[in-house]
Design an enzyme around this catalytic site. Sequence first.
Site, mmCIF file in Angstrom:
data_model
loop_
_atom_site.group_PDB
_atom_site.id
_atom_site.type_symbol
_atom_site.label_atom_id
_atom_site.label_comp_id
_atom_site.label_asym_id
_atom_site.label_seq_id
_atom_site.Cartn_x
_atom_site.Cartn_y
_atom_site.Cartn_z
ATOM 1 N N GLY A 210 0.828 -1.207 0.000
ATOM 2 C CA GLY A 210 0.000 0.000 0.000
ATOM 3 C C GLY A 210 0.857 1.249 0.000
ATOM 4 O O GLY A 210 1.888 1.308 0.670
ATOM 5 N N ARG B 61 0.819 -5.252 -6.129
ATOM 6 C CA ARG B 61 0.921 -6.567 -5.498
ATOM 7 C C ARG B 61 1.503 -7.524 -6.539
ATOM 8 O O ARG B 61 1.216 -7.402 -7.720
ATOM 9 C CB ARG B 61 -0.452 -7.069 -5.047
ATOM 10 C CG ARG B 61 -1.250 -6.044 -4.251
ATOM 11 C CD ARG B 61 -0.733 -5.835 -2.849
ATOM 12 N NE ARG B 61 -1.540 -4.874 -2.106
ATOM 13 C CZ ARG B 61 -1.272 -4.477 -0.868
ATOM 14 N NH1 ARG B 61 -0.214 -4.950 -0.234
ATOM 15 N NH2 ARG B 61 -2.049 -3.601 -0.258
ATOM 16 N N ASP C 184 4.667 -4.651 6.168
ATOM 17 C CA ASP C 184 4.960 -5.997 6.639
ATOM 18 C C ASP C 184 5.179 -6.989 5.498
ATOM 19 O O ASP C 184 6.168 -7.728 5.465
ATOM 20 C CB ASP C 184 3.814 -6.467 7.540
ATOM 21 C CG ASP C 184 4.058 -7.846 8.123
ATOM 22 O OD1 ASP C 184 3.590 -8.822 7.520
ATOM 23 O OD2 ASP C 184 4.704 -7.937 9.177
ATOM 24 N N THR D 143 4.312 2.575 5.798
ATOM 25 C CA THR D 143 2.940 2.097 5.986
ATOM 26 C C THR D 143 2.197 3.047 6.907
ATOM 27 O O THR D 143 2.744 3.463 7.938
ATOM 28 C CB THR D 143 2.915 0.668 6.582
ATOM 29 O OG1 THR D 143 1.583 0.356 6.993
ATOM 30 C CG2 THR D 143 3.842 0.519 7.766
ATOM 31 N N ASP E 189 -0.215 2.268 8.778
ATOM 32 C CA ASP E 189 -0.736 1.548 9.942
ATOM 33 C C ASP E 189 0.155 1.651 11.179
ATOM 34 O O ASP E 189 -0.300 1.367 12.284
ATOM 35 C CB ASP E 189 -0.936 0.066 9.609
ATOM 36 C CG ASP E 189 -2.085 -0.168 8.646
ATOM 37 O OD1 ASP E 189 -2.903 0.757 8.472
ATOM 38 O OD2 ASP E 189 -2.159 -1.263 8.061
ATOM 39 N N ASP F 42 2.479 -0.304 12.175
ATOM 40 C CA ASP F 42 2.414 -1.595 12.859
ATOM 41 C C ASP F 42 3.708 -2.406 12.811
ATOM 42 O O ASP F 42 3.710 -3.592 13.140
ATOM 43 C CB ASP F 42 1.269 -2.437 12.279
ATOM 44 C CG ASP F 42 1.430 -2.705 10.781
ATOM 45 O OD1 ASP F 42 2.287 -2.052 10.135
ATOM 46 O OD2 ASP F 42 0.692 -3.543 10.250
ATOM 47 N N ARG G 186 -5.925 -3.092 9.899
ATOM 48 C CA ARG G 186 -6.461 -4.452 9.925
ATOM 49 C C ARG G 186 -6.013 -5.218 11.166
ATOM 50 O O ARG G 186 -6.786 -5.931 11.791
ATOM 51 C CB ARG G 186 -6.016 -5.194 8.664
ATOM 52 C CG ARG G 186 -6.562 -6.617 8.528
ATOM 53 C CD ARG G 186 -5.961 -7.289 7.317
ATOM 54 N NE ARG G 186 -4.511 -7.363 7.432
ATOM 55 C CZ ARG G 186 -3.693 -7.662 6.431
ATOM 56 N NH1 ARG G 186 -4.178 -7.875 5.236
ATOM 57 N NH2 ARG G 186 -2.382 -7.720 6.625
#
Length: 326
Positions: free
Chosen positions: A14, A75, A106, A129, A131, A133, A175
Amino acid sequence: MNKIKSIGILTSGGDAPGMNAAVRAVTRAAIFAGFKVFGIYRGYRGLIYDEIEEFSTQNVSNIIQRGGTILKTARCKEFQTEEGRQCAYDVMKRRGIDALVVIGGDGSLTGARIFANEFSIPIIGLPGTIDNDLYGTDTTIGYDTALNTIMECVDKIRDTATSHERLFFIEVMGRDAGFLALNGAIASGAEAAIIPEISTQVDQLSELIKNGFRKSKNSSIVLVAESPITGGAMGLAQRVKEEYPEYDVRVSILGHLQRGGSPTAHDRILASRMGAAAVDALLDDQRNVMIGIKNDEITYVPFTKAIKNDKPINQDLLSTLRRLSI
């Protein structure tokens, strides 16, 4: 180290605001150090299909303020196969690319770790990212911009929530991690955040209602991480309609709105520091590490730790949100 004469850069997974600033920093720091630089378009797919261009400093002029990524991203299922990775390696050898800088999250760093181990390629990862994370870094490239976007959107939604005395569930990305929901809730003055890290411990919706939620307010806003663990905003809204029909509930899903926009000063500076540090890492003969930042200092985080370890939520932030939402 003497073997490395050229570096390839790719963005994968992303997109995140600040990726262009990172590409710019890697390119210019590498050229400054005497390396050739190759921009690889469309992530690992471009590595397999040889969508590669040699970069000069002019290729990265006037991009620091732009969202998205000039290198594009995609992707790539082929890269998940041994045959695909072999093809990518063959292209690298043919092009004379000795090392890679991979900017992504990730999944991107997981691919980098496998590729590096299979072919003994020096690879440095940058955490790109929204996120936030990835383990081993206080913040990731794009997170601050996404957080500011969420805050601005919630500010606007609050106007209509207050006018109509409604309960709003606002779904944000995340997510597997609730950093955007939790910090977005604090920044926007929301009443609660429903995040995957807590959903396995308690029924957050029931806790919210049980704790006297909305008793003294004419509107309420709850941020929800999109995770299937939380049920998402739509799932929670349906539960409210069935279990607590006295509430007038609405849903707003921010979606890809969170990925776009010009990066904040924080993300531009972070991406620039990390990009330059990636070149320093290669000069120091580092390999298979992600560049992180801890207490405002650059750190090297082994791919295995960055990918496999879960990044914990700060419990103090949860406590702060609960105390300030009364």
